[in-house]
Structure formats: structure tokens, C-alpha cells
Write an enzyme that holds these catalytic residues in place. Structure first.
Site, PDB file in Angstrom:
ATOM      1  N   THR A 121      41.842  15.680  20.188  1.00 60.56           N
ATOM      2  CA  THR A 121      41.385  15.166  18.890  1.00 60.56           C
ATOM      3  C   THR A 121      40.492  16.178  18.178  1.00 60.56           C
ATOM      4  O   THR A 121      40.585  16.351  16.955  1.00 60.56           O
ATOM      5  CB  THR A 121      40.630  13.839  19.071  1.00 60.56           C
ATOM      6  OG1 THR A 121      41.515  12.865  19.626  1.00 60.56           O
ATOM      7  CG2 THR A 121      40.086  13.330  17.745  1.00 60.56           C
ATOM      8  N   SER A 160      48.920  11.446  13.994  1.00 61.24           N
ATOM      9  CA  SER A 160      47.905  11.175  15.002  1.00 61.24           C
ATOM     10  C   SER A 160      47.763  12.434  15.842  1.00 61.24           C
ATOM     11  O   SER A 160      48.706  13.237  15.937  1.00 61.24           O
ATOM     12  CB  SER A 160      48.323  10.000  15.891  1.00 61.24           C
ATOM     13  OG  SER A 160      47.583   9.965  17.098  1.00 61.24           O
ATOM     14  N   THR A 161      46.602  12.621  16.444  1.00 65.42           N
ATOM     15  CA  THR A 161      46.458  13.725  17.395  1.00 65.42           C
ATOM     16  C   THR A 161      47.559  13.661  18.445  1.00 65.42           C
ATOM     17  O   THR A 161      48.067  14.690  18.904  1.00 65.42           O
ATOM     18  CB  THR A 161      45.089  13.650  18.100  1.00 65.42           C
ATOM     19  OG1 THR A 161      44.061  13.855  17.134  1.00 65.42           O
ATOM     20  CG2 THR A 161      44.965  14.696  19.199  1.00 65.42           C
ATOM     21  N   ASN A 162      47.975  12.444  18.789  1.00 64.00           N
ATOM     22  CA  ASN A 162      48.888  12.264  19.909  1.00 64.00           C
ATOM     23  C   ASN A 162      50.310  12.699  19.615  1.00 64.00           C
ATOM     24  O   ASN A 162      51.131  12.781  20.541  1.00 64.00           O
ATOM     25  CB  ASN A 162      48.869  10.800  20.360  1.00 64.00           C
ATOM     26  CG  ASN A 162      47.485  10.362  20.780  1.00 64.00           C
ATOM     27  OD1 ASN A 162      46.589  11.194  20.949  1.00 64.00           O
ATOM     28  ND2 ASN A 162      47.289   9.065  20.935  1.00 64.00           N
ATOM     29  N   THR A 207      63.735  46.407  55.952  1.00 64.46           N
ATOM     30  CA  THR A 207      63.624  44.960  56.029  1.00 64.46           C
ATOM     31  C   THR A 207      62.518  44.627  57.018  1.00 64.46           C
ATOM     32  O   THR A 207      62.441  45.240  58.095  1.00 64.46           O
ATOM     33  CB  THR A 207      64.947  44.313  56.482  1.00 64.46           C
ATOM     34  OG1 THR A 207      65.317  44.845  57.757  1.00 64.46           O
ATOM     35  CG2 THR A 207      66.058  44.577  55.479  1.00 64.46           C
ATOM     36  N   SER A 338      37.494  56.282  43.385  1.00 66.40           N
ATOM     37  CA  SER A 338      36.354  56.010  44.246  1.00 66.40           C
ATOM     38  C   SER A 338      35.100  56.676  43.696  1.00 66.40           C
ATOM     39  O   SER A 338      35.164  57.753  43.108  1.00 66.40           O
ATOM     40  CB  SER A 338      36.633  56.515  45.671  1.00 66.40           C
ATOM     41  OG  SER A 338      35.476  56.420  46.482  1.00 66.40           O
ATOM     42  N   SER A 339      33.979  56.023  43.950  1.00 66.09           N
ATOM     43  CA  SER A 339      32.694  56.606  43.572  1.00 66.09           C
ATOM     44  C   SER A 339      32.139  57.488  44.684  1.00 66.09           C
ATOM     45  O   SER A 339      31.117  58.157  44.496  1.00 66.09           O
ATOM     46  CB  SER A 339      31.689  55.478  43.272  1.00 66.09           C
ATOM     47  OG  SER A 339      31.483  54.688  44.439  1.00 66.09           O
ATOM     48  N   LYS A 344      40.284  60.710  45.223  1.00 70.20           N
ATOM     49  CA  LYS A 344      41.070  59.517  45.560  1.00 70.20           C
ATOM     50  C   LYS A 344      41.554  58.841  44.274  1.00 70.20           C
ATOM     51  O   LYS A 344      40.790  58.653  43.325  1.00 70.20           O
ATOM     52  CB  LYS A 344      40.237  58.535  46.370  1.00 70.20           C
ATOM     53  CG  LYS A 344      41.038  57.393  46.982  1.00 70.20           C
ATOM     54  CD  LYS A 344      40.154  56.564  47.915  1.00 70.20           C
ATOM     55  CE  LYS A 344      40.971  55.563  48.727  1.00 70.20           C
ATOM     56  NZ  LYS A 344      41.533  54.512  47.888  1.00 70.20           N
TER      57      LYS A 344
END
Length: 515
Positions: A121, A160-162, A207, A338-339, A344
Site C-alpha cells: 500500500t 486497489s493496491t491489491n 570426473t 594479497s596484502s 599473488k
């Protein structure tokens, strides 16, 4: 169509709680509120934002939803005018305001939160208020002059909202899905292009993460393209189910306050405005209470998302290493990984794609629970259904785009690594099994692994097959089912993988080397 842009626009608009000057007084059944005179929304929107400061994301983050609501209100205005339920002057002003919103104007004024109570609504009234106040402005009248055009009496007439809210959701999903389908198709084309590029490269298929039989890298990438094209088809089938709407149902499907002829007129205009193949539900009471179509649509999104994640995870495995993993392909380096570990580089794009898939799967669970929770003649939880579906479609579209641009287009094959693996692989024994027998072939495979020698050399050493005949049996096209022409390509518009040739000719059966 980005959430960030929409959010920024909403933030830049007049704050809902700010008491700027000048203001106008608006009244609802609860009482009166002062509304900033620059705002196109009104008292219902203001109350909704006081009540639902939850997601802190306005519905404007989904522009297709705003567009869809404008389409619904525009069709209603035209239908009301056609049957004489609304005078032409007001109908034309409402129509003009809707046209502007469809074109992208005033989206920042659609300010109610995506998570809200009231079965939508608040969203419906937000739309009514914005459209009404823009229509008043077009007429040269001040915002809030509801005696002339009223959000409920005129903009919401016969509705209507519905019926407007679920109809707008379905239309918006149909709109936004087109972008996702386009991105999925482009991504499939990108994989198919890599399939053609890698068509000549033989590798070992796997697989259960164990060596299986030879194939080509091109076949692997063509399979990715095929599975994505299949999902395009499934999503197209799902969106077709959204075409049944309940406009004219009003509150619970009995069409109370909807004049005779309105139901037929509004669907006609809605079809013309949206270009969608919409139909009125045969049973409006059932259609108003049933939200099962959203489960079907959500399920199709989840299927697509999880298959996309599977492909992303395959690429992570194939590119793992680069020294201690499979290292068969190279993904584009997008950022430092990476820090602490210099040099990397991580598969960040496939990782982000999988995270989107997990979100879509979670949203599917939310949609399922919300659909089940509907009671009697209405489902009060359509706002969270809408938010979950719109976010899933939007995020999947963006995930497909970054996957294609920032990852798939730049993938290269590590041919030296692949050649080395194939040369040392015992998987070619499968092609020899019809010649030497299954049990002897198994023993040869075990011996090759123990001695770290090639199957081909052992077969010749045991006198089972002549070297010349062996070369014929182990030709790449026989091992992989590929045509003899290494330059074979596939139609990028085809959902089929590279065509296969059947093995022809009788292969001689030789005695077991231990018999």
C-alpha cells in the site's frame, strides 16, 4: 539501471523528515503532517518512511519497478476516461505525468523503503502522490491541491493496491529480465568464442576430480556456452507466466468500485503501453491471493545462478596454481591478491559471481516462505517477494557482465601445461580398451602409473599394438570425438557444442598380455 545511482538521487532529494520552508499540510485518516513543498510525495509516503526505516533503500533503486507503476497508472487513467469514469482533463494530466516518469523523471521521489508492511500500500500511495502532484504542476496548480486531482479519488480510481502492486511487479520483472537475458546471451557467446579459439587443444577431462578421458579445451568451453543458452530458454519460459495479471480485481478480486467495462479497457491499454502479451486472469479472486508464479520465476533465477556459479568454480579450478594447481588456463589478472604475499593474484571475478549466486539462492528461499505465508484473499508479503526478485535479477545481470568483460574475454590457454599432462596421462587407455580388453587395459594403466611411463610406450613394449596402428587409434579426433579438421568452428548462435564424429571401423581384439 544501477542501485547506486538511484540511491544517490534519492539521497539528494528532500529528506522525508526535514522540515524545510515552505511546507504544505497534508491530512490522512491518522492526522496531519507538514510536507516539504518541494516534495512530490505526500503524507502516506512520509508515514511509510517513519514506519519502515529498515532496508534504507528506496524503491527507486529498481527503476523498472517505478516505470512499471507508471505504466499501470497510465493504463488506468486511459481506461477510466474511455468508459467515462474519469473526465478527460484529469485523465490527460495523469497520463502526462506517467509519461514523464516512464521516461525517467522524478524517480528520486519514489522514496518508500523496499521492505514495508501493508502488502505494498505504501508503494501504491507513493506512486499516486507523485503522479498526482506532478499532474497538478502540469496543470499550473500547487502541489497538494487535491480538491482538483486527488491521489485516491482520481489517480487511484477503479484500482486497489491489491491489483496494481502485483501487476507492476510482473511488468517490472518482464522489463528487467530483458537486460539479464541480453547479458546471459553475450556471456554464452563469449564462452562459445573461446570454444572456437581452443578447439585444437587436447586436454584430460575429469570426473569426480579424477582423470577421465581426453577432450578438447574447446569442448569444455562450448559446454559452458550451451548450458547458459539453455538457461536463457528456461527464463524466457518463466517470464511468459508473468503475463497473467489481475487488474480490475480491486480489493480481493470481486471488482468492487471498478466500473463495468473497466477490466476490459485497462488490460487493452496496458498491453499497448507496455508492449507485453498481458491477459486478465480468469479468476480474479484466485489471482489476487495466489503468488505462486513468483516461486516459478524465482526458481528459474536460482537455476541460472547456480549453474553460473558452477562455471565460475570450474574456471577457478582450471586456473588454480599457477605452479601448484591445475594451471590449465590463465584468468586475467584484475587486482593484487594479497596484502602480504607479493605477486599473488586471485580469481576475484569468478568469486564474486559465486557470491551473487548464493544471494540468489537465499532470495529464492525468502520468496518461497513469503508465498506460503499468504493468508485467505491476499498475500501481505509481496514487498519482500518483489525486493528479492528485483535484486536477484539486477545482481545476476551485473555478475554476467563483469564475468564476460573482466574474466572470460581475457582467458588464455596454458598449452604447454596441457600438452605435458596429456603426454603423461594414462587416460588414453580407454581408447585402447576395445582393442586389448578392459582387464588388460586396467593392468596397463596401473603399470604405467607405477613406472611413470606412457601408455603408448607400454602397449608397444608388450607387443599388443604396432606403433603405426597405435597412432591411428590415439589420433586426437578419435580420443575427443572431434572432426579431423582442427579448424572446425561452431555457430555462435547455436546452442549445440562442437559436432562429433563417431569412431568407425573395426578395431582388432588382441590377446591379454598375461594369458
Amino acid at each position: 539501471m544501477t542501485e547506486s545511482n538511484a540511491s544517490a538521487s534519492s539521497t539528494a532529494s528532500t529528506p522525508l523528515t526535514a522540515q524545510t520552508s515552505p511546507t504544505r499540510t497534508e491530512t490522512d485518516s491518522i492526522g496531519s503532517l507538514e510536507i516539504p513543498d518541494t516534495a512530490y510525495w505526500g503524507v502516506h509516503t512520509a508515514r511509510a518512511n517513519e514506519n519502515f526505516p529498515i532496508a534504507r533503500r528506496p524503491i527507486s533503486v529498481y527503476p523498472d519497478f517505478v516505470r512499471a507503476f507508471a505504466c499501470v497508472k497510465q493504463a488506468a487513467a486511459r481506461a477510466n476516461a474511455e468508459i467515462g469514469a474519469l473526465d478527460d482533463q484529469r485523465a490527460n494530466l495523469i497520463d502526462a505525468a506517467c509519461e514523464e516518469i516512464k521516461a525517467g523523471k522524478l524517480h528520486d521521489q519514489f522514496a518508500v523503503g523496499v521492505v514495508q508492511g501493508g502488502a505494498g500500500t505504501s508503494t501504491n500511495m507513493n506512486a499516486n502522490e507523485v503522479i498526482t502532484n506532478r499532474a497538478l504542476e502540469i496543470a499550473g496548480r500547487p502541489k497538494g491541491d487535491y480538491a482538483f486531482i486527488h491521489p485516491n479519488d482520481h489517480t487511484n480510481h477503479s484500482q486497489s493496491t491489491n491489483d496494481t502492486y502485483p501487476t507492476a511487479i510482473k511488468i517490472a520483472l518482464a522489463f528487467s529480465l530483458q537486460n539479464l537475458l541480453g547479458e546471459l546471451t553475450l556471456l554464452a557467446d563469449a564462452f562459445a568464442a573461446k570454444g572456437r579459439e581452443f578447439a585444437h587443444i587436447v586436454k584430460v577431462g575429469r570426473t569426480q576430480l579424477q582423470d577421465a578421458v581426453p577432450m578438447t579445451l574447446g569442448q569444455e568451453f562450448n559446454a559452458f556456452a550451451t548450458t547458459l543458452r539453455e538457461d536463457v530458454q528456461r527464463l524466457e519460459e518463466a517470464v511468459a507466466l508473468l503475463g497473467e495479471v489481475n487488474m480490475g480485481a480491486t480489493a480481493i478480486g470481486t471488482s468492487i468500485n471498478a466500473p463495468v467495462g473497466y477490466k476490459e479497457a485497462v488490460i487493452k491499454h496496458l498491453r499497448e503501453i507496455t508492449g507485453l502479451d498481458l491477459v486478465t486472469a480468469g479468476d480474479l479472486v484466485e489471482s489476487t491471493s495466489d503468488t505462486g508464479v513468483f516461486i516459478t520465476f524465482s526458481g528459474a533465477l536460482k537455476r541460472s545462478a547456480l549453474k553460473l556459479s558452477k562455471i565460475a568454480n570450474d574456471l577457478r579450478l582450471l586456473s588454480s596454481g599457477p605452479q601448484a594447481g591445475l594451471g590449465e588456463i590463465n584468468l586475467p589478472a584484475r587486482q593484487a591478491g594479497s596484502s602480504i604475499m607479493p605477486g599473488k593474484v586471485n580469481p576475484v571475478i569468478p568469486e564474486s559471481v559465486s557470491q551473487v549466486a548464493y544471494s540468489v539462492a537465499g532470495a529464492d528461499a525468502t520468496v518461497s516462505m513469503a508465498v506460503e505465508a499468504g493468508q485467505l484473499q491476499l498475500n501481505a508479503f509481496e514487498p519482500i517477494i518483489a525486493h528479492s526478485l528485483f535484486q536477484s535479477v539486477t545482481w545476476l545481470e551485473r555478475a554476467c557482465q563483469t564475468f564476460r568483460i573482466n574474466c572470460v574475454n581475457g582467458i588464455t590457454a596454458n598449452e604447454r601445461q596441457l600438452d605435458d599432462i596429456v603426454d603423461r596421462s594414462v587416460t588414453v587407455i580407454t581408447a585402447l580398451a576395445p582393442v586389448v580388453g578392459y582387464a588388460p587395459a586396467a593392468r596397463l594403466a596401473k603399470e604405467a602409473l607405477a613406472r611413470n611411463e606412457s601408455i603408448a610406450d607400454l602397449v608397444v613394449e608388450h607387443g599388443l599394438v604396432e606403433r603405426e596402428q597405435l597412432g591411428e587409434i590415439l589420433k586426437p579426433e578419435r580420443l575427443t570425438g572431434m572432426p579431423a579438421d582442427d579448424n572446425v568452428t561452431t555457430d555462435p548462435d547455436s546452442a549445440e557444442s562442437v559436432p562429433r564424429d563417431e569412431m568407425t571401423g573395426e578395431l582388432p581384439v588382441v590377446a591379454d598380455p598375461e594369458e
